[in-house]
Design a protein around this motif. Structure first.
Motif, PDB file in Angstrom:
ATOM      1  N   ALA A   1       5.498  13.655 -15.346  1.00 24.08           N
ATOM      2  CA  ALA A   1       4.147  13.106 -15.437  1.00 24.08           C
ATOM      3  C   ALA A   1       3.247  13.853 -14.467  1.00 24.08           C
ATOM      4  O   ALA A   1       3.715  14.634 -13.629  1.00 24.08           O
ATOM      5  N   VAL A   2       1.965  13.584 -14.575  1.00 28.47           N
ATOM      6  CA  VAL A   2       1.025  13.997 -13.541  1.00 28.47           C
ATOM      7  C   VAL A   2       0.955  12.854 -12.529  1.00 28.47           C
ATOM      8  O   VAL A   2       0.726  11.705 -12.905  1.00 28.47           O
ATOM      9  N   TYR A   3       1.175  13.178 -11.279  1.00 28.67           N
ATOM     10  CA  TYR A   3       1.181  12.185 -10.218  1.00 28.67           C
ATOM     11  C   TYR A   3      -0.141  12.257  -9.450  1.00 28.67           C
ATOM     12  O   TYR A   3      -0.590  13.334  -9.069  1.00 28.67           O
ATOM     13  N   TYR A   4      -0.719  11.084  -9.208  1.00 32.30           N
ATOM     14  CA  TYR A   4      -2.001  10.977  -8.513  1.00 32.30           C
ATOM     15  C   TYR A   4      -1.828  10.116  -7.266  1.00 32.30           C
ATOM     16  O   TYR A   4      -1.217   9.056  -7.322  1.00 32.30           O
ATOM     17  N   CYS A   5      -2.412  10.556  -6.159  1.00 30.84           N
ATOM     18  CA  CYS A   5      -2.424   9.695  -4.994  1.00 30.84           C
ATOM     19  C   CYS A   5      -3.719   8.882  -4.989  1.00 30.84           C
ATOM     20  O   CYS A   5      -4.729   9.271  -5.580  1.00 30.84           O
ATOM     21  N   ASN A   6      -3.650   7.776  -4.303  1.00 33.09           N
ATOM     22  CA  ASN A   6      -4.731   6.795  -4.301  1.00 33.09           C
ATOM     23  C   ASN A   6      -4.772   6.125  -2.941  1.00 33.09           C
ATOM     24  O   ASN A   6      -3.723   5.898  -2.331  1.00 33.09           O
ATOM     25  N   ALA A   7      -5.971   5.824  -2.458  1.00 36.76           N
ATOM     26  CA  ALA A   7      -6.062   5.155  -1.156  1.00 36.76           C
ATOM     27  C   ALA A   7      -7.343   4.338  -1.073  1.00 36.76           C
ATOM     28  O   ALA A   7      -8.369   4.695  -1.668  1.00 36.76           O
ATOM     29  N   ASP A   8      -7.264   3.248  -0.331  1.00 39.18           N
ATOM     30  CA  ASP A   8      -8.436   2.424  -0.014  1.00 39.18           C
ATOM     31  C   ASP A   8      -8.943   2.883   1.349  1.00 39.18           C
ATOM     32  O   ASP A   8      -8.284   2.653   2.366  1.00 39.18           O
ATOM     33  N   ILE A   9     -10.110   3.503   1.352  1.00 40.34           N
ATOM     34  CA  ILE A   9     -10.610   4.145   2.571  1.00 40.34           C
ATOM     35  C   ILE A   9     -11.995   3.628   2.928  1.00 40.34           C
ATOM     36  O   ILE A   9     -12.856   3.473   2.050  1.00 40.34           O
ATOM     37  N   ALA A  10     -12.172   3.367   4.218  1.00 42.20           N
ATOM     38  CA  ALA A  10     -13.499   3.042   4.740  1.00 42.20           C
ATOM     39  C   ALA A  10     -14.010   4.263   5.477  1.00 42.20           C
ATOM     40  O   ALA A  10     -13.491   4.612   6.550  1.00 42.20           O
ATOM     41  N   PRO A  11     -14.991   4.960   4.939  1.00 40.29           N
ATOM     42  CA  PRO A  11     -15.557   6.110   5.649  1.00 40.29           C
ATOM     43  C   PRO A  11     -16.266   5.656   6.916  1.00 40.29           C
ATOM     44  O   PRO A  11     -16.701   4.504   7.021  1.00 40.29           O
TER      45      PRO A  11
ATOM     46  N   ALA B   1       2.094   9.947 -17.835  1.00 41.11           N
ATOM     47  CA  ALA B   1       2.796  10.838 -18.746  1.00 41.11           C
ATOM     48  C   ALA B   1       1.954  11.019 -20.004  1.00 41.11           C
ATOM     49  O   ALA B   1       1.119  10.173 -20.323  1.00 41.11           O
ATOM     50  N   PRO B   2       2.171  12.107 -20.736  1.00 40.73           N
ATOM     51  CA  PRO B   2       1.390  12.350 -21.958  1.00 40.73           C
ATOM     52  C   PRO B   2       1.487  11.178 -22.927  1.00 40.73           C
ATOM     53  O   PRO B   2       2.580  10.687 -23.225  1.00 40.73           O
ATOM     54  N   GLY B   3       0.353  10.716 -23.388  1.00 39.44           N
ATOM     55  CA  GLY B   3       0.324   9.626 -24.354  1.00 39.44           C
ATOM     56  C   GLY B   3       0.568   8.253 -23.779  1.00 39.44           C
ATOM     57  O   GLY B   3       0.667   7.273 -24.532  1.00 39.44           O
ATOM     58  N   LYS B   4       0.675   8.156 -22.464  1.00 33.90           N
ATOM     59  CA  LYS B   4       0.948   6.864 -21.830  1.00 33.90           C
ATOM     60  C   LYS B   4      -0.154   6.504 -20.844  1.00 33.90           C
ATOM     61  O   LYS B   4      -0.911   7.366 -20.395  1.00 33.90           O
ATOM     62  N   GLN B   5      -0.206   5.235 -20.500  1.00 33.23           N
ATOM     63  CA  GLN B   5      -1.190   4.792 -19.517  1.00 33.23           C
ATOM     64  C   GLN B   5      -0.727   5.144 -18.105  1.00 33.23           C
ATOM     65  O   GLN B   5       0.472   5.288 -17.839  1.00 33.23           O
ATOM     66  N   ARG B   6      -1.704   5.261 -17.227  1.00 28.84           N
ATOM     67  CA  ARG B   6      -1.381   5.506 -15.826  1.00 28.84           C
ATOM     68  C   ARG B   6      -0.694   4.265 -15.264  1.00 28.84           C
ATOM     69  O   ARG B   6      -1.115   3.129 -15.525  1.00 28.84           O
ATOM     70  N   GLU B   7       0.375   4.480 -14.489  1.00 40.34           N
ATOM     71  CA  GLU B   7       1.111   3.367 -13.909  1.00 40.34           C
ATOM     72  C   GLU B   7       1.308   3.566 -12.415  1.00 40.34           C
ATOM     73  O   GLU B   7       1.412   4.696 -11.938  1.00 40.34           O
ATOM     74  N   LEU B   8       1.362   2.450 -11.707  1.00 38.78           N
ATOM     75  CA  LEU B   8       1.598   2.490 -10.267  1.00 38.78           C
ATOM     76  C   LEU B   8       3.072   2.763 -10.003  1.00 38.78           C
ATOM     77  O   LEU B   8       3.941   2.042 -10.486  1.00 38.78           O
ATOM     78  N   VAL B   9       3.336   3.782  -9.218  1.00 43.27           N
ATOM     79  CA  VAL B   9       4.708   4.155  -8.886  1.00 43.27           C
ATOM     80  C   VAL B   9       5.147   3.497  -7.579  1.00 43.27           C
ATOM     81  O   VAL B   9       6.232   2.921  -7.482  1.00 43.27           O
ATOM     82  N   ALA B  10       4.310   3.607  -6.559  1.00 46.53           N
ATOM     83  CA  ALA B  10       4.659   3.052  -5.254  1.00 46.53           C
ATOM     84  C   ALA B  10       3.391   2.879  -4.433  1.00 46.53           C
ATOM     85  O   ALA B  10       2.429   3.634  -4.599  1.00 46.53           O
ATOM     86  N   VAL B  11       3.422   1.888  -3.559  1.00 49.41           N
ATOM     87  CA  VAL B  11       2.281   1.631  -2.680  1.00 49.41           C
ATOM     88  C   VAL B  11       2.808   1.245  -1.304  1.00 49.41           C
ATOM     89  O   VAL B  11       3.889   0.651  -1.183  1.00 49.41           O
ATOM     90  N   ILE B  12       2.045   1.623  -0.281  1.00 46.86           N
ATOM     91  CA  ILE B  12       2.407   1.279   1.093  1.00 46.86           C
ATOM     92  C   ILE B  12       1.158   0.779   1.808  1.00 46.86           C
ATOM     93  O   ILE B  12       0.085   1.388   1.704  1.00 46.86           O
ATOM     94  N   THR B  13       1.305  -0.335   2.517  1.00 48.84           N
ATOM     95  CA  THR B  13       0.173  -0.897   3.250  1.00 48.84           C
ATOM     96  C   THR B  13       0.020  -0.190   4.603  1.00 48.84           C
ATOM     97  O   THR B  13       0.888   0.591   5.016  1.00 48.84           O
ATOM     98  N   SER B  14      -1.054  -0.497   5.285  1.00 51.81           N
ATOM     99  CA  SER B  14      -1.273   0.088   6.603  1.00 51.81           C
ATOM    100  C   SER B  14      -0.194  -0.343   7.587  1.00 51.81           C
ATOM    101  O   SER B  14       0.093   0.372   8.554  1.00 51.81           O
ATOM    102  N   GLY B  15       0.421  -1.484   7.324  1.00 50.85           N
ATOM    103  CA  GLY B  15       1.482  -1.980   8.186  1.00 50.85           C
ATOM    104  C   GLY B  15       2.861  -1.485   7.813  1.00 50.85           C
ATOM    105  O   GLY B  15       3.839  -1.783   8.505  1.00 50.85           O
ATOM    106  N   GLY B  16       2.948  -0.757   6.699  1.00 52.22           N
ATOM    107  CA  GLY B  16       4.228  -0.174   6.308  1.00 52.22           C
ATOM    108  C   GLY B  16       4.991  -0.926   5.245  1.00 52.22           C
ATOM    109  O   GLY B  16       6.094  -0.516   4.862  1.00 52.22           O
TER     110      GLY B  16
END
Length: 124
Positions: A90-100, A39-54
């Motif tokens: 806020a601006v929402y960003y997706c994130n992932a741990d990827i092995a090319p 959000a404006p003026g705030k730090q980026r925060e983790l909203v939700a995460v899901i593992t490969s196993g769910g």
């Protein structure tokens, strides 16, 4: 490898939105996938995460309102947001741990990837 997010927009308080984020490119494997927001003026925060196993984990303020899910066949993560509040703006960003995938026999190395942000505005 890139992440492409979509689904943001303007919604009234109490409304719903569904965000999507698809990973594309030469991908060997994806571990955690998640959504952050800033959000404006705030730090980026983790909203939700899901593992490969769910397994999932949520920011306390969105528990019971947001649901993260993924489609491993489509390399896509979703965020269903219900009962939206103005403070979810806020601006929402997706994130992932990827092995090319670099070819047969190559080392598997995970890196963190980010999608472009998508604006979510909750306002009457």
């Amino acid at each position: 490898v890139q992440l492409q997010a979509s689904g943001g927009g303007l919604v009234q308080p109490g409304g719903s939105l569904r965000l999507s984020c698809a990973a594309s490119g030469s991908i060997f494997s994806i571990r955690n996938m998640g959504w952050y927001r800033q959000a404006p003026g705030k730090q980026r925060e983790l909203v939700a995460v899901i593992t490969s196993g769910g397994s999932t984990n949520y920011l306390d303020s969105v528990k019971g309102r947001f649901t993260i899910s993924r489609d491993n066949a489509k390399n896509t993560v979703y965020l269903q947001m219900n009962s939206l509040k103005p403070e979810d703006t806020a601006v929402y960003y997706c994130n992932a741990d990827i092995a090319p995938y670099y070819g047969s026999g190559s080392k598997v190395r995970y890196s963190e990837y980010w999608g472009q942000g998508t604006q979510v505005t909750v306002s009457s």
